[in-house]
Design an enzyme around this catalytic site. Structure first.
Site, PDB file in Angstrom:
ATOM      1  N   MET A   1       0.844  -1.206   0.000  1.00  0.00           N
ATOM      2  CA  MET A   1       0.000   0.000   0.000  1.00  0.00           C
ATOM      3  C   MET A   1       0.871   1.244   0.000  1.00  0.00           C
ATOM      4  O   MET A   1       1.994   1.231   0.487  1.00  0.00           O
ATOM      5  CB  MET A   1      -0.954   0.038   1.193  1.00  0.00           C
ATOM      6  CG  MET A   1      -0.308   0.267   2.542  1.00  0.00           C
ATOM      7  SD  MET A   1      -1.463   0.946   3.769  1.00  0.00           S
ATOM      8  CE  MET A   1      -1.242   2.712   3.503  1.00  0.00           C
ATOM      9  N   ASN A   2       0.325   2.329  -0.608  1.00  0.00           N
ATOM     10  CA  ASN A   2       0.904   3.654  -0.370  1.00  0.00           C
ATOM     11  C   ASN A   2      -0.186   4.638   0.008  1.00  0.00           C
ATOM     12  O   ASN A   2      -0.935   4.342   0.952  1.00  0.00           O
ATOM     13  CB  ASN A   2       1.888   4.104  -1.457  1.00  0.00           C
ATOM     14  CG  ASN A   2       1.414   4.126  -2.876  1.00  0.00           C
ATOM     15  OD1 ASN A   2       1.167   3.095  -3.462  1.00  0.00           O
ATOM     16  ND2 ASN A   2       1.301   5.295  -3.469  1.00  0.00           N
ATOM     17  N   ASP A   3      -0.311   5.753  -0.637  1.00  0.00           N
ATOM     18  CA  ASP A   3      -1.101   6.884  -0.136  1.00  0.00           C
ATOM     19  C   ASP A   3      -2.506   6.562   0.364  1.00  0.00           C
ATOM     20  O   ASP A   3      -3.243   5.830  -0.300  1.00  0.00           O
ATOM     21  CB  ASP A   3      -1.336   7.917  -1.254  1.00  0.00           C
ATOM     22  CG  ASP A   3      -0.127   8.193  -2.093  1.00  0.00           C
ATOM     23  OD1 ASP A   3       0.944   7.666  -1.804  1.00  0.00           O
ATOM     24  OD2 ASP A   3      -0.266   8.956  -3.076  1.00  0.00           O
TER      25      ASP A   3
ATOM     26  N   ARG B   1      -1.346  15.457 -11.254  1.00  0.00           N
ATOM     27  CA  ARG B   1      -2.136  14.409 -10.584  1.00  0.00           C
ATOM     28  C   ARG B   1      -2.623  14.808  -9.193  1.00  0.00           C
ATOM     29  O   ARG B   1      -2.359  15.894  -8.724  1.00  0.00           O
ATOM     30  CB  ARG B   1      -1.290  13.140 -10.470  1.00  0.00           C
ATOM     31  CG  ARG B   1       0.012  13.270  -9.712  1.00  0.00           C
ATOM     32  CD  ARG B   1       0.717  11.916  -9.664  1.00  0.00           C
ATOM     33  NE  ARG B   1       2.056  11.989  -9.119  1.00  0.00           N
ATOM     34  CZ  ARG B   1       3.147  12.281  -9.827  1.00  0.00           C
ATOM     35  NH1 ARG B   1       3.055  12.559 -11.117  1.00  0.00           N
ATOM     36  NH2 ARG B   1       4.323  12.329  -9.253  1.00  0.00           N
TER      37      ARG B   1
HETATM   38  C1  FRU Z   1       2.514   9.717  -3.994  1.00  0.00           C
HETATM   39  C2  FRU Z   1       2.113   9.248  -5.384  1.00  0.00           C
HETATM   40  C3  FRU Z   1       1.025  10.115  -5.968  1.00  0.00           C
HETATM   41  C4  FRU Z   1       0.380   9.187  -6.962  1.00  0.00           C
HETATM   42  C5  FRU Z   1       0.472   7.848  -6.260  1.00  0.00           C
HETATM   43  C6  FRU Z   1       0.680   6.667  -7.162  1.00  0.00           C
HETATM   44  O1  FRU Z   1       3.074   8.693  -3.225  1.00  0.00           O
HETATM   45  O2  FRU Z   1       3.243   9.231  -6.233  1.00  0.00           O
HETATM   46  O3  FRU Z   1       1.484  11.316  -6.511  1.00  0.00           O
HETATM   47  O4  FRU Z   1      -0.952   9.528  -7.245  1.00  0.00           O
HETATM   48  O5  FRU Z   1       1.550   7.942  -5.347  1.00  0.00           O
HETATM   49  O6  FRU Z   1       0.682   5.461  -6.448  1.00  0.00           O
END
Ligand code: FRU
Length: 513
Positions: free
Chosen positions: A51-53, A186
């Site tokens: 997971m990220n954001d 984005r």
């Molecule tokens: C930040 C990011 C966002 C993008 C997303 C892609 O961590 O790079 O800018 O929308 O992660 O996973």
């Protein structure tokens, strides 16, 4: 059934033997993750994988919904989907199937990137960035092996539980403003203000550095570019350690905070591995933002935070806590990344951003182990050694005087190895070092440190003002017991308490609802 379909909880018609085989693999992974002492027990993270954001957090019909960037294929970045979990209190979470997946042939065919929730006519809409592969000349992201076009897309909820979504087939913002060269385009974040919807987007432009684009719309569909809301060039933004020609101010979000004369606007953004804030005044007629103060949201392992307003009207910050161990290690572990605890944001009288972990977390505390302050160093050492955090699942609170002598508070494991060191030196009275990272703590009196230890993470908050999240990776199949250790004058340690915290799930959140 392949692994992705299983994790998404999408039932399909498949041969029983194949299904059983996939199921066994998944069960084994889940069992392994449920027994991994480094996997958190009271932070939200996906059932497995990467997971990220945080994306589109929202309090809706009495529930907190959290979405997040998720790769169903493994514990590494790629193939972005939106994971989904739900909570009644921002503390206890229940895992739900994936909410958004790329649509083959659609504007998000190569990934559903970050975005934000908005309520329109009694329905939740997600406005997010879709990416698809295009020839390099048309791309807004070019990084050697990938050339992707980012456009801003909308998905509308089809049910009250926010599980089913209908996507608009065409993006609502299809290209950067005419004539503008951007690196990155984005992470839309809309809000309602008077007659208009406004929206920020992440961008950057060569020598001007990171930037935030401001748009407006009457209906969330037709958008017009207004101007740059903020940019690095000529601003008071915290400088980067190393200048970056491809800088993008990712995941920007803009909101008002505070009441009356103390009210300010705050812009948060993330770039080059760190999350930052700017606060200042917004002229709501011209939409010109004049930042007056700048800072870092967290000095440690913390990125791409996102906020929401909770049921009580508080502004809550959620962030992604990335891994700091090598890719090969977290890939092998089968999971990577976790969501920070909810942090309540406020402003000081001077307009500096402050944060505290939401008091709701105190519900997890069990019996308090409290130290009686003492002046004898040896007695103190013995008493502290008896204070224990088991299973890497606990909390520590300590208050120490900032005087003429240096001190260090540590959390140590087997063989007295310190995993956390918070150090004060009178030469620099306005900062403390957390595992060697200098973190500013404004002057005047004692330093309160609160530490949430969970699996391989520690969220450290100092004086309700600065945060530093660290990762630690002890070896071994069993968790070591941690105990606090003090170096310095015994009398400078004014208060110390340790609590075991109750896990929010019996299996480290490895079960899909
Ligand atoms: C930040 C990011 C966002 C993008 C997303 C892609 O961590 O790079 O800018 O929308 O992660 O996973």
């Amino acid at each position: 059934m392949n692994r992705r379909a299983f994790v998404q909880g999408l039932a399909g018609v498949v041969a029983a033997s194949k299904w059983t085989e996939a199921r066994t693999v998944e069960t084994r992974l889940a069992e392994r993750l449920a027994a991994d002492p480094l996997r958190p027990q009271y932070h939200l993270l996906p059932v497995a994988n990467w997971m990220n954001d945080p994306n589109g957090p929202i309090f809706w019909r009495g529930q907190y919904h959290m979405f997040y960037q998720y790769n169903p294929d493994g514990a590494y970045w790629g193939d972005m989907h939106w994971g989904h979990a739900v909570s009644a209190d921002m503390v206890h979470w229940r895992q739900l199937p994936v909410a958004l997946a790329p649509t083959p042939g659609g504007p998000d065919s190569a990934g559903v990137f970050s975005g934000t929730a908005a309520v329109v006519d009694g329905r939740v809409q997600m406005i997010y960035t879709g990416v698809r592969s295009v020839p390099e000349a048309a791309a807004t992201i070019k990084n050697g092996d990938q050339s992707l076009l980012e456009t801003q897309c909308v998905a509308i909820s089809e049910d009250e539980s926010l599980s089913r979504w209908r996507k608009r087939t065409q993006p609502v913002i299809a290209a950067p403003p005419a004539g503008m060269q951007v690196n990155g385009f984005r992470d839309p974040s809309p809000w309602r203000q008077g007659e208009w919807w406004y929206l920020t987007l992440a961008a950057g432009s060569g020598e001007r550095g990171g930037a935030v684009l401001l748009y407006r719309s009457r209906d969330l569909q037709q958008w017009e570019f207004v101007h740059l809301l903020a940019e690095r060039k000529g601003s008071i933004a915290v400088p980067l350690e190393k200048p970056d020609a491809n800088e993008v101010w990712e995941c920007p979000e803009f909101f008002a905070l505070g009441e009356g004369a103390a009210r300010r606007h705050v812009l948060i953004y993330s770039t080059n591995g760190k999350a930052y804030w700017l606060s200042g005044r917004l002229d709501e007629r011209t939409m010109q933002f004049a930042p007056e103060q700048a800072g870092v949201l967290d000095y440690g392992s913390y990125y791409a935070p996102k906020t929401q307003v909770d049921a009580a009207g508080r502004r809550i910050l959620w962030g992604w806590i990335p891994e700091t161990r090598p890719l090969a290690e977290y890939k092998a572990a089968g999971w990577a990344g976790l969501m920070s605890l909810p942090r309540v944001l406020t402003l000081s009288a001077e307009g500096r951003l402050r944060m505290q972990v939401a008091p709701e977390l105190e519900r997890l505390q069990t019996a308090e182990q409290r130290l009686t302050p003492m002046s004898d160093a040896e007695a103190l050492r013995v008493s502290m050694k008896a204070m224990r955090i088991a299973d890497y699942c606990g909390e520590l609170r300590c208050v120490a005087a900032r005087g003429e002598r240096a001190w260090e508070m540590a959390l140590v494991g087997d063989e007295a190895k310190p995993w956390l060191r918070v150090a004060y030196a009178p030469m620099n009275p306005l900062e403390v070092c957390v595992n060697g990272i200098p973190v500013p703590v404004a002057g005047g009196g004692a330093c309160e440190m609160r530490v949430w230890v969970d699996g391989s993470s520690m969220e450290v908050v100092l004086n309700g003002e600065s945060a530093c999240t660290i990762r630690f990776y002890p070896e071994g199949r069993e968790a070591q017991e941690l105990h606090p250790q003090w170096t310095g004058e015994a009398t400078a340690l004014r208060e110390l308490s340790v609590w075991a915290l109750t896990p929010i799930s019996p299996d480290r959140l490895t079960t899909l609802a």
